[in-house]
Design an enzyme around this catalytic site. Structure first.
Site, PDB file in Angstrom:
ATOM      1  N   LYS A 112       0.879  -1.072  -0.051  1.00  0.00           N
ATOM      2  CA  LYS A 112       0.148  -0.058   0.153  1.00  0.00           C
ATOM      3  C   LYS A 112       0.820   1.199  -0.043  1.00  0.00           C
ATOM      4  O   LYS A 112       0.287   2.427  -0.332  1.00  0.00           O
ATOM      5  CB  LYS A 112      -0.871   0.014   1.181  1.00  0.00           C
ATOM      6  CG  LYS A 112      -1.751  -1.125   1.413  1.00  0.00           C
ATOM      7  CD  LYS A 112      -2.872  -1.415   0.189  1.00  0.00           C
ATOM      8  CE  LYS A 112      -3.916  -2.328   0.737  1.00  0.00           C
ATOM      9  NZ  LYS A 112      -3.572  -3.871   1.154  1.00  0.00           N
TER      10      LYS A 112
HETATM   11  C1  LIG Z   1      -4.372  -4.835   0.692  1.00  0.00           C
HETATM   12  C2  LIG Z   1      -3.771  -6.019   0.832  1.00  0.00           C
HETATM   13  C3  LIG Z   1      -4.187  -7.084  -0.121  1.00  0.00           C
HETATM   14  C4  LIG Z   1      -5.193  -7.038  -0.931  1.00  0.00           C
HETATM   15  O1  LIG Z   1      -5.046  -6.240  -1.798  1.00  0.00           O
HETATM   16  P1  LIG Z   1      -6.540  -5.704  -2.649  1.00  0.00           P
HETATM   17  O2  LIG Z   1      -5.931  -5.346  -4.000  1.00  0.00           O
HETATM   18  O3  LIG Z   1      -7.077  -4.613  -1.828  1.00  0.00           O
HETATM   19  O4  LIG Z   1      -7.338  -6.984  -2.701  1.00  0.00           O
HETATM   20  C5  LIG Z   1      -3.301  -8.543  -0.141  1.00  0.00           C
HETATM   21  N1  LIG Z   1      -2.168  -8.357   0.807  1.00  0.00           N
HETATM   22  C6  LIG Z   1      -1.842  -7.504   1.664  1.00  0.00           C
HETATM   23  C7  LIG Z   1      -0.449  -7.668   2.419  1.00  0.00           C
HETATM   24  C8  LIG Z   1      -2.439  -6.268   1.715  1.00  0.00           C
HETATM   25  O5  LIG Z   1      -2.024  -5.319   2.663  1.00  0.00           O
END
Ligand SMILES: *Cc1c(COP(=O)(O)O)cnc(C)c1O
Length: 464
Positions: A112
């Protein structure tokens, strides 16, 4: 570049407005009116460029002329300079043609950061230029919250409110949100699930009077800027293994479909992506959709990969919009039907189209732990449980062995202590910059699952 809503009934906006707007006023998500398409020569010219240089190239057509090239480049370079690996998103080789794309070298050690660190800077840039402030509201299943808080803390034009499901995020994830001392940061534990948190956010955005009153902004992947910032690392990784002269496949663990949707943007721009393999945990609504064509909401069940404990994937709407011929009326009807009946079925021809690109695989907790243990045993790498879901899916749907398969390593394994202990007997140590986390003082508010409670807390905090 102009942006339209997937539901076809909201104003057409430019990039800077889309950054501040989040959810479109008709309940849809913003997407580019037309996707930029690069020539073979443009793709080839990326060879040898740094992460930040490629990021500027990828972002530029989406930003258009709303932000100058010099300002964009300055923000991008400032963002990725703070990451803790010189490659920003390094590739590690896991097998003979299988790779791991490490996306945990940002401040909160999950992918993120790659988009949110840039988004925080974009907020300040656009708001300061306009003399405005914004109240950012986001829901998190764990990792978005800390990354958003880290990106917005101490930014002068922004207050940030993050909702997370009480008791359903890991201790490290919670502490990354509750130990940030900045006055503009509000961590809120909601008595409910992540889907409840996401619904609260959508309800606040849907309350147009409240939205205008507080100047609401979004950090969830409903925000287009996040998607396109994530598109960058697909491009960087593909170029590193030989694109555009070779095609590549990616395996992506997903719940909200944001990360993997960013790959479809790169593909629409002409990046030769062969297949996208989706990994789901026991909350497997997306795997059921891509295998059977039917999507049915079930109850959210906690798993070892909490950031994917989701039943309603917001970003799927963007993909369905493309799949259904960019027909906003049809999307509005489909989404409304899905929310009222809890069921959505793809026509057979559209399912066949989707399956030409996507494969999907469900991995339960046992399979997750087994994958973590096996990969650790074979390569010495400890995967976080989300990454393990993606890697397990990549192995189940490997396809042509000559096509490189790149699995996204979505978080550092130290974020998920319980899973590491169950898989290999010991946790991974936290990176040095987070070593004070487990002793720092926590600050959070617990709220019932209620729109009124969230709005009243926000009004109170903003009045101070
Ligand atoms: C946010 C997240 C996901 C999921 O990602 P999306 O694209 O929102 O489905 C998977 N793994 C981790 C470690 C995350 O932080």
């Amino acid at each position: 570049m102009r942006y339209v809503s997937t539901r076809g009934a909201a104003p057409v906006l430019s990039f800077d407005d889309v950054v501040l707007t989040g959810l479109a006023r008709d309940g849809g998500l913003y997407v580019p009116e037309t996707m930029p398409r690069w020539s073979e020569a443009e793709w080839a010219s990326l060879a040898g460029l740094s992460y930040a240089e490629i990021a500027v190239r990828v972002l530029k057509p989406f930003v258009g002329d709303t932000i100058s090239q010099a300002d964009l480049a300055a923000m991008v370079h400032d963002t990725y300079r703070n990451f803790r690996h010189p490659a920003v998103a390094p590739l590690k080789q896991l097998g003979s043609n299988d790779w791991l794309l490490e996306l945990f070298h940002g401040p909160t050690i999950a992918f993120k950061d790659y988009a949110l660190q840039l988004l925080g800077r974009l907020f300040d840039h656009v708001l300061t230029r306009r003399g405005q402030r914004m109240a950012v509201l986001g829901a998190t299943s764990g990792d978005t919250g800390s990354a958003a808080i880290e990106a917005c803390k101490d930014r002068s034009a922004v207050d940030i409110f993050i909702l997370f499901p009480h008791g359903r995020v890991s201790d490290v994830q919670r502490r990354q949100m509750t130990t940030v001392a900045s006055a503009n940061v509000h961590a809120i534990a909601v008595e409910g699930t992540f889907d409840d948190c996401q619904d609260l956010v959508k309800a606040c955005f849907g309350d147009l009077a409240f939205r205008d009153e507080v100047g609401l902004g979004a950090v969830n992947s409903i925000n287009w800027a996040r998607i396109v910032a994530q598109t960058v690392y697909y491009v960087v990784a593909a170029v590193a293994v030989g694109a555009p002269s070779r095609s590549v496949s990616f395996a992506v663990p997903t719940g909200n479909f944001g990360n993997v949707y960013a790959a479809t943007v790169a593909r629409a721009m002409g990046l030769p992506i062969d297949r996208l393999v989706i990994g789901s945990n026991r909350n497997d609504i997306l795997t059921r959709l891509f295998t059977t064509g039917v999507m049915e909401i079930g109850a959210v069940e906690p798993s070892l990969s909490p950031s994917m404990d989701i039943q309603v994937s917001s970003n799927l709407e963007r993909y369905l919009f493309e799949l259904m011929g960019r027909d906003g009326t049809r999307i509005a009807e489909a989404m409304h039907g899905f929310r009222t009946t809890g069921r959505f079925a793809l026509p057979a021809d559209l399912l066949a189209t989707a399956q030409r690109l996507f494969s999907a695989h469900r991995v339960d907790d046992q399979g997750t732990l087994a994958t973590m243990a096996r990969v650790h045993d074979q390569t010495g790498e400890l995967l976080d449980p989300h990454t393990a879901v993606g890697v397990a899916a990549s192995l189940a749907h490997r396809g042509d062995p000559r096509v490189p398969m790149i699995s996204l390593a979505c978080a550092h394994p130290a974020k998920f202590v319980d899973a590491a202990v169950q898989a290999i007997g010991t946790p991974a140590p936290l990176p040095r910059h987070l070593s004070g986390l487990m002793a720092a003082e926590e600050r959070m508010t617990v709220l019932p699952n209620s729109v009124a409670a969230v709005q009243s807390l926000m009004r109170g905090a903003l009045a101070r």
